[in-house]
Write an enzyme that holds these catalytic residues in place. Structure first.
Site, PDB file in Angstrom:
ATOM      1  N   GLU A  12       1.654   4.830  12.619  1.00  0.00           N
ATOM      2  CA  GLU A  12       0.325   4.390  13.060  1.00  0.00           C
ATOM      3  C   GLU A  12       0.252   2.879  13.246  1.00  0.00           C
ATOM      4  OE1 GLU A  12      -4.298   4.325  11.453  1.00  0.00           O
ATOM      5  OE2 GLU A  12      -2.721   5.226  10.243  1.00  0.00           O
ATOM      6  N   ASP A  13       0.873   2.128  12.343  1.00  0.00           N
ATOM      7  CA  ASP A  13       0.637   0.682  12.297  1.00  0.00           C
ATOM      8  C   ASP A  13       1.828  -0.189  12.690  1.00  0.00           C
ATOM      9  OD1 ASP A  13      -1.986   1.071  11.449  1.00  0.00           O
ATOM     10  OD2 ASP A  13      -1.399   1.184   9.346  1.00  0.00           O
TER      11      ASP A  13
ATOM     12  N   HIS B 167       4.107   6.759   5.452  1.00  0.00           N
ATOM     13  CA  HIS B 167       2.967   7.427   6.075  1.00  0.00           C
ATOM     14  C   HIS B 167       2.194   6.564   7.066  1.00  0.00           C
ATOM     15  CE1 HIS B 167       0.564   5.471   2.831  1.00  0.00           C
ATOM     16  NE2 HIS B 167      -0.436   5.596   3.679  1.00  0.00           N
TER      17      HIS B 167
ATOM     18  N   ASP C 228      -3.317   8.344  -0.635  1.00  0.00           N
ATOM     19  CA  ASP C 228      -3.571   7.264   0.327  1.00  0.00           C
ATOM     20  C   ASP C 228      -5.034   6.826   0.245  1.00  0.00           C
ATOM     21  OD1 ASP C 228      -3.356   5.622   2.729  1.00  0.00           O
ATOM     22  OD2 ASP C 228      -4.299   7.278   3.806  1.00  0.00           O
TER      23      ASP C 228
ATOM     24  N   ASP D 202     -27.333  15.057 -22.811  1.00  0.00           N
ATOM     25  CA  ASP D 202     -25.928  15.381 -23.054  1.00  0.00           C
ATOM     26  C   ASP D 202     -25.021  14.362 -22.363  1.00  0.00           C
ATOM     27  OD1 ASP D 202     -26.894  16.277 -20.667  1.00  0.00           O
ATOM     28  OD2 ASP D 202     -25.800  18.172 -20.664  1.00  0.00           O
TER      29      ASP D 202
ATOM     30  N   HIS E  86       0.824  -1.220   0.000  1.00  0.00           N
ATOM     31  CA  HIS E  86       0.000   0.000   0.000  1.00  0.00           C
ATOM     32  C   HIS E  86       0.855   1.266   0.000  1.00  0.00           C
ATOM     33  CE1 HIS E  86      -2.895   3.074   1.098  1.00  0.00           C
ATOM     34  NE2 HIS E  86      -2.282   3.254   2.265  1.00  0.00           N
TER      35      HIS E  86
END
Length: 697
Positions: free
Chosen positions: A76-77, A72, A139, A260, A48
């Site tokens: 966090e992970d 990034h 992201d 259209d 990712h």
């Protein structure tokens, strides 16, 4: 997934001076830190951030942004910290990573609060460095591409809704239309699966039935322009499925009634060629009135520039055509990223981020999560119109904006002082929607202030936030003043003198920051009389009955200063209650009793003789009249009557004056003991989320 050498080669292709060693180190770092983590698709998690970095290379962004994209999610992970990132990759990358990182504690908040807090942190980080936004949009785009792997439908729906409400509009506001369209399409598929399947199916059917009609029309447009001496590129496509669905919903029409469906893009070499091409096409095919837009001379707020027109092809077939230069096209598709110039020491064009400064101002004034999200959506996702000041300054506003919105767009102080407006030289109501090209002159009054009723028609987040903030401040000042009056009456009934020392001690005992905070709490009826007494002089309220502060009034009005045997009536225009300063005006055999500041008295009895009156101490109470504006939603009327019940008030009359989609206006007569009792009820109403406005008549 991009391999390590492929990513580095991509960056070096447009930035030969990039630090190859640092890029390699960042790639290895994210692979090692994410280790054996897996995504819902079963792919290694590090795929990712690598794909997000790949999206950043498509935009030719600087190496710090590429490294931020790679890292990034590490804080966090994984076990990595911001300090680790700073030590390995420098302070700038650490700051960017910290800006993009979603804090884990946000995930435990209720959904609205979590979304609001996420947005608040995100916008603050964006305001410091807009590269945070670019990485975050990439992201979210990659997460949307793999959303179908998530097993729980409700989670897919939540992410899709957040994308549709926040991230796609943000992409549009910075001009990244490619990102916006793909996000909308992927979110649309999750949120409206039946509509998505129907529209994409019909588009596929049209494509197969009409064969190469799109290519045929594109070729014909190119031939017409070539005959006029223009060298252009022409491409055509069916309209975006989500765009078609939104048009169907807005116009309340079926797919067959959308005429259209096809849109064509003409790319020229120069701005002059754009206008030449427009003239040639209009000479060859009939144009549709009202469908021409010139975003070249007047760009959108995000920097978007193009000519838009709609024409009739064969058999009454409509086609939309966008005409722009090659440079405009790149800017239009990738907006902010196309302008990025960090490597060269440049800066982002100021015009593209002015809306962000307004959004930050709005965010700082929001009172709660719901208000923040409402204002953010208003600020970032609306069609625009253009209006001018009398001196020719141009302002972009949302469709449906009013003169009040215009005034706040010019300056917050001008909005606050607005009392009237001229549109194209004519006096018009403040709620009048503005049209493209209107010249707006704001009439201001130095002593005026924003009105709560404006909230029923303003459309901009900036105006809405400023009005709410002004109303809250005014209500707080009024509540503090009420609290002071009540506090003085409490002190007057105490056995001894209360000095500043006792007040300081009371603030500590009640855990109040300052005197105004205490008065506000008293004014809002959050503190009872005995609590205030005990805080000032411990033990002083021992003999006070528990309900002494809230005794219901007993009927029986007595007035001093009226001759024996003379009838009197409390005036319906001002509804005086014990505690008001009152005067009497003879009306035949009856004396009408008014408050001294009654407007009707001043207007209709200014030349008559007024008699000073006073309340007899034996008067048990009177009826006060209130104007109460409730939010029009279930339960607000019950909440209002509950407030009266909690304050031992009897309702003698309740009347509905008007009601619309947002508000219900009521007139309420309540039986109160005195002015202080009435004021406490008003303060309690104003403190309720059910009440938009509460005032004494």
């Amino acid at each position: 997934m991009l391999r390590q050498y492929e990513l580095v080669e991509r960056v070096k292709a447009y930035d030969p001076d990039a630090d190859e060693a640092m890029l390699n180190r960042a790639y290895v770092y994210t692979v090692q830190k994410h280790g054996t983590q897996k995504r819902a698709s079963g792919d290694p998690y590090f795929s990712h951030p690598v794909e997000v970095a790949g999206l950043m290379t498509d935009l030719k962004l600087d190496q710090e942004t590429i490294i931020t994209a790679l890292l990034h999610d590490t804080v966090e992970d994984t076990l990595a910290t911001i300090e680790d990132v700073e030590r390995n990759f420098g302070a700038e990358v650490a700051r960017l990573v910290d800006g993009v990182t979603k804090l884990s504690k946000i995930e435990q908040m209720p959904e609205n609060e979590r979304a609001a807090e996420n947005l608040r942190k995100f916008l603050l980080a964006m305001s410091e460095d807009l590269r945070v936004l670019l990485v975050k949009l990439a992201d979210r785009l990659h997460n949307m591409r793999t959303l179908h792997f998530i097993a729980k439908p409700e989670k897919r729906q939540r992410i899709a809704r957040e994308t549709m409400d926040i991230y796609a509009p943000l992409a549009e506001r910075v001009g990244m239309y490619e990102y916006m369209r793909e996000m909308q399409l992927l979110a649309f598929e999750q949120l409206e699966p039946q509509a998505y399947a129907t529209i994409t199916g019909r588009l596929a059917q049209i494509r197969s039935e009409e064969g190469g009609q799109v290519d045929e029309i594109a070729l014909r447009i190119k031939q017409v322009l070539a005959e006029g001496g223009l060298n252009v590129e022409v491409s055509g496509r069916e309209k975006h499925p989500y765009s078609i669905w939104r048009k169907m919903a807005e116009r309340h029409v079926s797919f067959e009634q959308i005429t259209d469906i096809m849109a064509f893009r003409v790319l020229t070499d120069s701005e002059d060629d754009c206008y030449r091409a427009l003239g040639m096409l209009h000479r060859h095919w009939s144009s549709l009135p009202g469908r021409f837009k010139d975003y070249i001379s007047t760009p959108k707020a995000n920097g978007y520039r193009s000519l838009h027109t709609a024409m009739i092809y064969r058999n009454s077939m409509r086609m939309e055509v966008q005409i722009r230069t090659q440079e405009m096209h790149r800017t239009n598709e990738f907006g902010l990223a196309a302008h990025w110039a960090y490597k060269q020491g440049g800066a982002t064009p100021d015009g593209q981020v002015g809306w962000l400064r307004d959004l930050i101002e709005v965010m700082e004034q929001a009172q709660d999560a719901e208000e923040l999200l409402e204002n953010a959506k208003l600020a970032i996702y609306q069609d625009r119109i253009f209006a001018f000041t009398p001196k020719g300054a141009l302002y972009q506003l949302p469709k449906g904006a009013t003169p009040v919105d215009f005034a706040f767009a010019v300056h917050t102080d001008l909005g606050a002082q607005t009392v009237g407006a001229k549109i194209n030289g004519r006096h018009m109501p403040l709620r009048t929607p503005l049209a493209n090209g209107d010249v707006v002159e704001i009439i201001k009054g130095h002593d005026s202030e924003p009105q709560l009723t404006w909230l029923s028609f303003v459309t901009t987040a900036k105006a809405r936030a400023a009005i709410r903030r002004s109303v809250r401040m005014k209500e707080r000042e009024e509540t503090i003043e009420t609290g002071r009056d009540l506090f003085d009456s409490i002190v007057a009934r105490m056995p001894g003198k209360v000095g500043k020392k006792a007040l300081s001690a009371a603030l500590k005992r009640l855990d109040m920051a300052d005197e105004d905070t205490l008065m506000h709490a008293i004014g809002e009826a959050r503190l009872a009389e005995r609590e205030v007494m005990e805080a000032l002089v411990p033990g002083s309220a021992a003999e006070l009955p528990d309900n002494s502060f809230w005794q219901a009034p007993q009927r029986g009005v007595r007035i001093r200063g009226i001759g024996r045997g003379t009838d009197f009536a409390l005036a319906d225009c001002c509804h005086p209650v014990p505690g008001d300063r009152i005067v009497g005006v003879q009306d035949g055999k009856t004396v009408d009793v008014h408050t001294i500041d009654c407007l009707t008295l001043a207007r209709e009895a200014a030349d008559e003789e007024w008699t000073d009156l006073s309340w007899d101490p034996r008067t048990d109470g009177a009826t006060g009249r209130l104007n109460v504006i409730l939010y029009n939603r279930p339960g607000t009327l019950a909440e209002m009557t509950g407030i009266f019940a909690a304050n031992h008030v009897n309702i003698s009359h309740l009347g509905l004056v008007s009601r619309d989609e947002r508000f219900g206006h009521y007139v309420v007569d309540i039986e109160v003991r005195d002015l202080a009792h009435l004021t406490r009820n008003i303060s309690a109403l104003r403190a309720s989320d059910a009440v938009a406005q509460a005032n004494r008549v």
